[in-house]
Design a protein around this motif. Structure first.
Motif, PDB file in Angstrom:
ATOM      1  N   GLN A 333      62.768  40.893  30.050  1.00 25.50           N
ATOM      2  CA  GLN A 333      62.320  39.355  30.487  1.00 25.50           C
ATOM      3  C   GLN A 333      60.910  39.568  31.344  1.00 25.50           C
ATOM      4  O   GLN A 333      60.219  38.718  30.962  1.00 25.50           O
ATOM      5  N   ASP A 337      58.042  37.468  29.927  1.00 27.56           N
ATOM      6  CA  ASP A 337      57.096  36.331  30.853  1.00 27.56           C
ATOM      7  C   ASP A 337      55.757  36.951  30.891  1.00 27.56           C
ATOM      8  O   ASP A 337      54.847  36.345  31.799  1.00 27.56           O
ATOM      9  N   GLU A 338      55.392  37.680  30.206  1.00 26.09           N
ATOM     10  CA  GLU A 338      54.001  38.392  30.177  1.00 26.09           C
ATOM     11  C   GLU A 338      53.566  39.032  31.467  1.00 26.09           C
ATOM     12  O   GLU A 338      52.415  39.011  31.727  1.00 26.09           O
ATOM     13  N   LYS A 339      54.354  39.717  31.895  1.00 23.34           N
ATOM     14  CA  LYS A 339      54.141  40.418  33.161  1.00 23.34           C
ATOM     15  C   LYS A 339      53.996  41.984  33.009  1.00 23.34           C
ATOM     16  O   LYS A 339      53.217  42.614  33.926  1.00 23.34           O
TER      17      LYS A 339
END
Length: 386
Positions: A333, A337-339
């Motif tokens: 996830q 979410d490109e974290k």
């Protein structure tokens, strides 16, 4: 008599394809229960078409929307996870298709097995997290667990008629995902869009990322251990980019049986629904002339570290596979979410596996607690706060 089907996760990829199979065979199947978490519009549409006895929207905030849309239909409407756990025990259900994504499928499946319902298992995380508990409970309640994953369905089909012949090894085939042959440097630059571009299969976002990291294949190795009673030493992963050999079984005389077909999830779904009978269909047929060459490669577990971590978790046993799954769900996830970047995922999973306390013989409550604690630690690691 028609087989009455409950579909847990009817709005996802497996759920919608299951309904397609049911729709093509109305003389054999009818829909008894449909469930979804958040996809209200599709759930309502499915309910109006298939007229189940009951629907469950797991996100209680959406109850009023579903209830209002179906108020003129003869359908019972429920909301929340407690309702989901109760509905799967309905006496009118003959078979439960567990197509929910990730850990969320465990507890409803557990309740269904306790109630003596046969399971068409598409939620591999159920056996990854609680394989010993679920398989023991199934044996106790004389419940059949029919694999829906194409690889395990293939193995299951290859084993038919071989009850007296010990298995020497099984080969789980793997397309290699969108990053087959990529270097570690190239993976470091991989984007979410790149990772979601699977070459052969049309799946949901989470399982597609798992395929890109090869974690999905690691989960399948753990699932195979519990479904077929094989140690890790008898489970081998083979990269097969064409995805037409879905898996293979090698016997003690060296003979290998393979199950082949086009990469179409409706085939293993239909096989599980109809078992022990095969159902005639008009799906596209495999043409050998379209596949003049079949390729096989050894997976690179140094680059795709998740596959090695899964085998380590399988060998460790206890609550470690539960830790593996929970940490993976968090990092997937975070990546979506490109974290975090692609290569950060296995790094965080491995660190989390080192930090969660080991439980050798966990009960279901231990696994619930392990799942919660693992997610807390993995989330902190994704945020560099640990």
């Amino acid at each position: 008599m028609k087989k009455r089907i409950a579909i847990l996760g009817s709005t996802g990829s497996i759920g919608t394809q299951s309904l397609e199979v049911i729709d093509k065979n109305p003389e054999l199947f009818e829909v008894e229960v449909l469930t979804a978490y958040n996809n209200v519009e599709l759930l309502i549409s499915q309910a109006k078409k298939f007229q189940p006895n009951a629907v469950v929207i797991a996100n209680e905030n959406n109850y009023s929307i579903v209830s209002e849309a179906l108020q003129n239909e003869p359908i019972k409407i429920f909301a929340g996870t407690d309702a989901l756990n109760q509905v799967v025990q309905m006496e009118t259900i003959d078979l439960v298709i567990t197509a929910m994504v990730g850990y969320s499928g465990l507890i409803p499946t557990w309740h269904a097995v306790k109630a003596g319902k046969n399971i068409a298992l598409a939620n591999k995380e159920t056996l990854v997290v609680a394989g010993e508990i679920i398989t023991s409970l199934a044996k106790e309640n004389q419940v059949d667990i029919l694999p829906v994953d194409s690889e395990h369905s293939a193995i299951f089909q290859c084993l038919i008629g071989e009850v007296y012949n010990p298995v020497e090894k099984i080969f789980l085939t793997c397309s290699g995902g969108p990053f087959r042959g990529k270097t570690k440097e190239e993976l470091g630059k991989a984007t979410v869009k790149d990772a979601l571009a699977h070459p052969n299969w049309d799946m949901g976002a989470k399982i597609t990322i798992d395929s890109a990291t090869l974690m999905n294949k690691g989960f399948e190795a753990i699932e195979a251990h519990w479904l077929f009673g094989l140690p890790s030493s008898k489970i081998e992963v083979v990269i097969h980019p064409q995805s037409v050999i879905h898996s293979m079984v090698q016997f003690e005389d060296g003979s290998i049986k393979a199950q082949m077909g086009l990469p179409d999830m409706r085939l293993p779904i239909q096989y599980a629904l109809g078992f022990p009978h095969r159902i005639k269909n008009n799906f596209p047929r495999f043409n050998f002339w379209d596949y003049p060459n079949l390729h096989f490669e050894k997976p690179n577990t140094k680059i795709f570290r998740n596959l090695a971590l899964a085998f380590e978790a399988l060998d460790a046993g206890g609550n470690v596979p539960c830790v593996l799954n929970a940490a993976n769900e968090v990092v997937v996830q975070a990546f979506l979410d490109e974290k975090i970047d692609f290569l950060k995922m296995p790094e965080i999973i491995e660190k989390t596996m080192e930090k969660v306390n080991f439980i050798k013989k966990p009960g279901i409550d231990d696994l619930i607690q392990t799942n919660t604690e693992t997610r807390r630690i993995a989330k902190l690691l994704t945020e560099d706060k640990f």
